[in-house]
Design a protein around this motif. Structure first.
Motif, mmCIF file in Angstrom:
data_model
loop_
_atom_site.group_PDB
_atom_site.id
_atom_site.type_symbol
_atom_site.label_atom_id
_atom_site.label_comp_id
_atom_site.label_asym_id
_atom_site.label_seq_id
_atom_site.Cartn_x
_atom_site.Cartn_y
_atom_site.Cartn_z
ATOM 1 N N LYS A 1 6.386 1.348 -2.692
ATOM 2 C CA LYS A 1 5.957 0.399 -3.723
ATOM 3 C C LYS A 1 6.466 -1.009 -3.437
ATOM 4 N N ASN A 2 7.763 -1.167 -3.309
ATOM 5 C CA ASN A 2 8.325 -2.502 -3.101
ATOM 6 C C ASN A 2 7.950 -3.068 -1.735
ATOM 7 N N ASP A 3 7.940 -2.204 -0.710
ATOM 8 C CA ASP A 3 7.579 -2.641 0.634
ATOM 9 C C ASP A 3 6.191 -3.282 0.644
ATOM 10 N N SER A 4 5.236 -2.568 0.033
ATOM 11 C CA SER A 4 3.841 -3.017 0.099
ATOM 12 C C SER A 4 3.617 -4.283 -0.712
ATOM 13 N N GLN A 5 4.204 -4.366 -1.896
ATOM 14 C CA GLN A 5 3.993 -5.550 -2.735
ATOM 15 C C GLN A 5 4.556 -6.802 -2.072
ATOM 16 N N LEU A 6 5.745 -6.688 -1.512
ATOM 17 C CA LEU A 6 6.334 -7.830 -0.804
ATOM 18 C C LEU A 6 5.504 -8.207 0.415
ATOM 19 N N ALA A 7 5.036 -7.202 1.165
ATOM 20 C CA ALA A 7 4.271 -7.468 2.383
ATOM 21 C C ALA A 7 2.945 -8.165 2.076
ATOM 22 N N ILE A 8 2.258 -7.703 1.037
ATOM 23 C CA ILE A 8 0.981 -8.308 0.678
ATOM 24 C C ILE A 8 1.176 -9.754 0.226
ATOM 25 N N GLU A 9 2.185 -9.967 -0.615
ATOM 26 C CA GLU A 9 2.457 -11.325 -1.092
ATOM 27 C C GLU A 9 2.850 -12.258 0.053
ATOM 28 N N ALA A 10 3.462 -11.698 1.106
ATOM 29 C CA ALA A 10 3.886 -12.506 2.252
ATOM 30 C C ALA A 10 2.790 -12.650 3.309
ATOM 31 N N GLY A 11 1.605 -12.062 3.056
ATOM 32 C CA GLY A 11 0.463 -12.305 3.927
ATOM 33 C C GLY A 11 0.136 -11.239 4.944
ATOM 34 N N ALA A 12 0.661 -10.024 4.784
ATOM 35 C CA ALA A 12 0.287 -8.943 5.699
ATOM 36 C C ALA A 12 -1.207 -8.702 5.619
ATOM 37 N N CYS A 13 -1.849 -8.494 6.772
ATOM 38 C CA CYS A 13 -3.307 -8.364 6.753
ATOM 39 C C CYS A 13 -3.767 -6.912 6.785
ATOM 40 N N TYR A 14 -2.877 -5.990 7.069
ATOM 41 C CA TYR A 14 -3.263 -4.590 7.029
ATOM 42 C C TYR A 14 -2.018 -3.755 6.820
ATOM 43 N N LEU A 15 -2.073 -2.783 5.910
ATOM 44 C CA LEU A 15 -0.938 -1.924 5.603
ATOM 45 C C LEU A 15 -1.344 -0.464 5.753
ATOM 46 N N HIS A 16 -0.405 0.342 6.218
ATOM 47 C CA HIS A 16 -0.665 1.775 6.372
ATOM 48 C C HIS A 16 0.652 2.518 6.219
ATOM 49 N N ASP A 17 0.725 3.445 5.277
ATOM 50 C CA ASP A 17 1.960 4.205 5.126
ATOM 51 C C ASP A 17 2.043 5.259 6.223
ATOM 52 N N VAL A 18 3.262 5.510 6.669
ATOM 53 C CA VAL A 18 3.480 6.477 7.749
ATOM 54 C C VAL A 18 3.672 7.840 7.102
ATOM 55 N N SER A 19 2.690 8.711 7.229
ATOM 56 C CA SER A 19 2.749 9.997 6.534
ATOM 57 C C SER A 19 2.656 11.146 7.533
ATOM 58 N N MET A 20 1.716 12.075 7.330
ATOM 59 C CA MET A 20 1.599 13.238 8.202
ATOM 60 C C MET A 20 1.268 12.798 9.626
ATOM 61 N N GLY A 21 1.908 13.436 10.580
ATOM 62 C CA GLY A 21 1.719 13.078 11.984
ATOM 63 C C GLY A 21 2.733 12.068 12.477
ATOM 64 N N GLY A 22 3.497 11.479 11.540
ATOM 65 C CA GLY A 22 4.569 10.580 11.928
ATOM 66 C C GLY A 22 4.111 9.221 12.411
ATOM 67 N N ILE A 23 5.034 8.484 13.002
ATOM 68 C CA ILE A 23 4.766 7.116 13.425
ATOM 69 C C ILE A 23 3.710 7.057 14.517
ATOM 70 N N PHE A 24 3.660 8.060 15.407
ATOM 71 C CA PHE A 24 2.643 8.033 16.458
ATOM 72 C C PHE A 24 1.239 8.132 15.860
ATOM 73 N N ALA A 25 1.057 9.017 14.882
ATOM 74 C CA ALA A 25 -0.246 9.136 14.227
ATOM 75 C C ALA A 25 -0.593 7.855 13.483
ATOM 76 N N ALA A 26 0.391 7.271 12.798
ATOM 77 C CA ALA A 26 0.133 6.051 12.021
ATOM 78 C C ALA A 26 -0.248 4.885 12.927
ATOM 79 N N LEU A 27 0.390 4.784 14.085
ATOM 80 C CA LEU A 27 0.044 3.711 15.027
ATOM 81 C C LEU A 27 -1.383 3.886 15.534
ATOM 82 N N TRP A 28 -1.756 5.110 15.858
ATOM 83 C CA TRP A 28 -3.132 5.366 16.308
ATOM 84 C C TRP A 28 -4.123 4.990 15.208
ATOM 85 N N GLU A 29 -3.828 5.402 13.982
ATOM 86 C CA GLU A 29 -4.750 5.161 12.874
ATOM 87 C C GLU A 29 -4.878 3.676 12.551
#
Length: 338
Positions: free
Chosen positions: A213-241
């Motif tokens: 919650k806090n990570d995403s709200q701060l990131a969006i307000e600071a101008g992040a252009c794409y967000l993705h939570d790291v869930s099933m499959g771990g960081i390798f899956a999230a990077l691919w996605e």
């Protein structure tokens, strides 16, 4: 088929292709883990589904937070949850009560109510299957104009441009947080043969950090252009996605991916790859100024690291000193092996 999420090729052939060809409505199914609709006032209503099948005492807690994290990544705030629980014939009522207590604890964390659901004992399952749908509303719109051609915003498509090269890839917290907490609980007896009790207690407490919650709200307000939570499959899956959806290549330094010592010790002893372990609580984002983003997050007490950059190629590269490997398509989560 293999255990875990269906492969990307199966998803495209047997799910997304059918949606595209047999529906008269545009679908966002391939573009985000969070669906949405827009009302006559332009308000975007978000919804997300999470399925949890791990035999954990905190199963309801994990399921609710996993669904809510997808809402946060779309700039939303959860407003309600619906929970469905399928129980095998061998389940006891005490197990159901434990699931519901943990789900309510997560709902209280998020300040939402569990407003409905379904509970059934079924011969169709041999272990508990928890399905949570969280509904929310958009509050922090992600800025237009910098997303990939695959993202739709405000019911219209962004101009057909890819995420440009040299965007920083920023990651919050540590890889494998959620999986480490689960393993410390369900494999405690085995792990206690090698690891001290204080380490296992600390690992189990990682579950308190799985909301983004806090990570995403701060990131969006600071101008992040794409967000993705790291869930099933771990960081390798999230990077691919994130590369697949943003239409870009990646170059990531393995040594810059943050990881807790508890995760290293537990996964080493169990023979598990921590980079393919469910990692709820960690957020990936693309941003034009990673150093500024890290400063914003760390100022609010959220650990963050720049782990790589985007490229204008299709390669997804993981570097480990002089060794280079090409990222594979997402594999089944390591938690499935346990």
């Amino acid at each position: 088929m293999r255990i875990g999420k269906v492969t990307e090729s199966v998803l495209k052939r047997s799910v997304l292709k059918i949606i595209k060809s047999d529906s008269n409505k545009e679908s966002a199914a391939a573009k985000s883990d969070c669906a949405y609709s827009i009302d006559e006032n332009g308000q975007k209503t978000l919804s997300s589904v999470a399925v949890f099948t791990v035999n954990s005492a905190d199963a309801g807690y994990y399921a609710v937070h996993n669904a809510a994290n997808n809402i946060f990544c779309m700039g939303g705030i959860p407003t309600m949850a619906v929970i469905s629980i399928l129980l095998p014939e061998t389940a006891e009522e005490a197990e159901l009560k434990k699931i519901m207590k943990s789900a309510v604890r997560a709902a209280n964390d998020l300040n939402i109510a569990i407003d409905g659901g379904h509970t059934e004992v079924s011969l169709a399952v041999n272990k508990v299957v928890i399905t949570v749908t969280v509904v929310g509303k958009e509050v922090f719109p992600i800025k237009e104009g910098v997303l990939s051609k695959d993202i739709a915003c405000d019911n219209k498509k962004i101009p057909s441009t890819r995420v440009r090269k040299d965007f920083d890839i920023v990651m919050t917290k540590w890889t494998g947080l959620e999986g480490t907490a689960i393993l410390a609980e369900i494999c405690r007896e085995k792990l206690a043969e090698r690891l001290p009790d204080y380490m296992l207690r600390q690992a189990e407490e990682f579950k308190e950090r799985i909301s983004v919650k806090n990570d995403s709200q701060l990131a969006i307000e600071a101008g992040a252009c794409y967000l993705h939570d790291v869930s099933m499959g771990g960081i390798f899956a999230a990077l691919w996605e994130i590369a697949q959806r943003a239409g870009c290549g990646l170059e990531v330094d393995l040594k810059k991916i943050p990881i807790k010592q508890e995760t290293i010790e537990i996964t080493n002893y169990l023979g598990i790859n921590p980079y393919q372990l469910v990692s709820g609580g960690s957020l990936l984002m693309l941003t034009a100024d990673g150093e500024a983003m890290v400063r914003v997050l760390e100022k609010e007490g959220i650990a963050a690291s720049i782990i790589g950059i985007t490229t204008d190629k299709n390669d997804r590269i993981i570097k480990n000193d002089d060794e280079i490997r090409y990222l594979d398509k997402p594999q089944a989560d390591e938690i499935c092996r346990v």
